[in-house]
Write a protein that holds these residues in place. Structure first.
Motif, PDB file in Angstrom:
ATOM      1  N   ARG A  15      20.179 -33.542  44.255  1.00  0.00           N
ATOM      2  CA  ARG A  15      20.691 -34.922  44.353  1.00  0.00           C
ATOM      3  C   ARG A  15      21.748 -35.033  45.454  1.00  0.00           C
ATOM      4  N   GLU A  16      22.599 -34.017  45.521  1.00  0.00           N
ATOM      5  CA  GLU A  16      23.624 -33.944  46.569  1.00  0.00           C
ATOM      6  C   GLU A  16      22.949 -33.905  47.941  1.00  0.00           C
ATOM      7  N   LEU A  17      21.934 -33.073  48.069  1.00  0.00           N
ATOM      8  CA  LEU A  17      21.187 -32.956  49.318  1.00  0.00           C
ATOM      9  C   LEU A  17      20.541 -34.288  49.680  1.00  0.00           C
ATOM     10  N   ASN A  18      19.944 -34.944  48.706  1.00  0.00           N
ATOM     11  CA  ASN A  18      19.313 -36.238  48.960  1.00  0.00           C
ATOM     12  C   ASN A  18      20.326 -37.248  49.478  1.00  0.00           C
ATOM     13  N   ALA A  19      21.487 -37.298  48.855  1.00  0.00           N
ATOM     14  CA  ALA A  19      22.519 -38.246  49.277  1.00  0.00           C
ATOM     15  C   ALA A  19      22.987 -37.960  50.703  1.00  0.00           C
ATOM     16  N   GLU A  20      23.042 -36.693  51.077  1.00  0.00           N
ATOM     17  CA  GLU A  20      23.510 -36.317  52.410  1.00  0.00           C
ATOM     18  C   GLU A  20      22.450 -36.499  53.480  1.00  0.00           C
ATOM     19  N   THR A  21      21.179 -36.432  53.128  1.00  0.00           N
ATOM     20  CA  THR A  21      20.124 -36.455  54.143  1.00  0.00           C
ATOM     21  C   THR A  21      19.585 -37.846  54.446  1.00  0.00           C
ATOM     22  N   MET A  22      19.710 -38.776  53.512  1.00  0.00           N
ATOM     23  CA  MET A  22      19.044 -40.061  53.667  1.00  0.00           C
ATOM     24  C   MET A  22      20.004 -41.161  54.128  1.00  0.00           C
ATOM     25  N   LEU A  23      19.835 -41.573  55.376  1.00  0.00           N
ATOM     26  CA  LEU A  23      20.603 -42.701  55.904  1.00  0.00           C
ATOM     27  C   LEU A  23      19.961 -44.000  55.456  1.00  0.00           C
ATOM     28  N   ALA A  24      20.776 -45.004  55.240  1.00  0.00           N
ATOM     29  CA  ALA A  24      20.267 -46.318  54.864  1.00  0.00           C
ATOM     30  C   ALA A  24      19.482 -46.927  56.018  1.00  0.00           C
ATOM     31  N   ARG A  25      18.510 -47.728  55.668  1.00  0.00           N
ATOM     32  CA  ARG A  25      17.667 -48.392  56.665  1.00  0.00           C
ATOM     33  C   ARG A  25      18.489 -49.347  57.531  1.00  0.00           C
ATOM     34  N   GLU A  26      19.369 -50.078  56.892  1.00  0.00           N
ATOM     35  CA  GLU A  26      20.178 -51.064  57.601  1.00  0.00           C
ATOM     36  C   GLU A  26      21.099 -50.366  58.606  1.00  0.00           C
ATOM     37  N   GLY A  27      21.019 -50.824  59.848  1.00  0.00           N
ATOM     38  CA  GLY A  27      21.907 -50.305  60.873  1.00  0.00           C
ATOM     39  C   GLY A  27      21.473 -49.003  61.517  1.00  0.00           C
ATOM     40  N   HIS A  28      20.351 -48.452  61.101  1.00  0.00           N
ATOM     41  CA  HIS A  28      19.886 -47.191  61.673  1.00  0.00           C
ATOM     42  C   HIS A  28      18.403 -47.303  62.041  1.00  0.00           C
ATOM     43  N   THR A  29      18.076 -46.818  63.224  1.00  0.00           N
ATOM     44  CA  THR A  29      16.671 -46.813  63.638  1.00  0.00           C
ATOM     45  C   THR A  29      15.935 -45.714  62.874  1.00  0.00           C
ATOM     46  N   PRO A  30      14.620 -45.793  62.817  1.00  0.00           N
ATOM     47  CA  PRO A  30      13.880 -44.705  62.163  1.00  0.00           C
ATOM     48  C   PRO A  30      14.126 -43.360  62.857  1.00  0.00           C
ATOM     49  N   GLU A  31      14.280 -43.378  64.178  1.00  0.00           N
ATOM     50  CA  GLU A  31      14.558 -42.135  64.908  1.00  0.00           C
ATOM     51  C   GLU A  31      15.892 -41.536  64.467  1.00  0.00           C
TER      52      GLU A  31
END
Length: 167
Positions: A15-31
């Motif tokens: 869960r910690e890893l998931n929180a650290e790896t996943m950026l929110a869609r808003e404000g960030h490009t897929p790249e």
């Protein structure tokens, strides 16, 4: 009960890893989201042997799943896979099909998971294993660029996968 409690520690780590790896869609490009994912995920993969006991149990679960494995997959692994599927689907745009998205996600994950500590693999390609922060970051950037190039190439062919004629 003790086995379940130890696996719960593994779930907390995931869960910690998931929180650290996943950026929110808003404000960030897929790249940007893909690059961030790989840059955060890869060091955790490479240094996973530091959490030895938990990873040995998780490897055991992978080889001989108990009923706990299904919950672990649902709560720990699938959020990352779903995140990557969303990112890849955006990158593919009009060329996205479920099959293409799944194959791209598999490719990204396979490149990262190649670097899981493995004494047998290390006998073959030990010098390839990144062992410094700089080499890990360079490897993460390579995986990202390689993946983006592949996804762009697939996106540029809007028709189905190429099929070679039989000889």
């Amino acid at each position: 009960g003790l086995y379940e409690q130890v696996l719960e520690l593994g779930l907390e780590f995931a869960r910690e890893l998931n929180a650290e790896t996943m950026l929110a869609r808003e404000g960030h490009t897929p790249e940007e989201r893909l690059r961030h994912y790989v840059r955060q995920y890869l060091p955790r993969i490479i240094r996973s042997d530091r959490r030895g006991g938990i990873y040995r149990l998780l490897k055991h679960e992978m080889a001989n799943p108990t009923p706990i494995a299904r919950a672990y997959v649902r709560q720990a692994i699938m959020p990352r896979i779903e995140f990557l599927m969303e990112v890849v689907r955006e990158l593919l745009g009009d060329a996205a099909t479920d099959e293409r998205v799944q194959r791209c996600v598999t490719s990204i994950q396979a490149q990262c998971l190649f670097f899981l500590p493995d004494p047998f693999k290390d006998m073959v390609v030990g010098e390839w294993q990144p062992n410094t922060d700089e080499r890990i970051r360079e490897t993460a950037d390579h995986i990202t660029e390689f993946s983006l190039a592949g996804i762009r190439a697939i996106a540029s062919t809007r028709r189905g996968p190429r099929v070679r004629p039989r000889s």
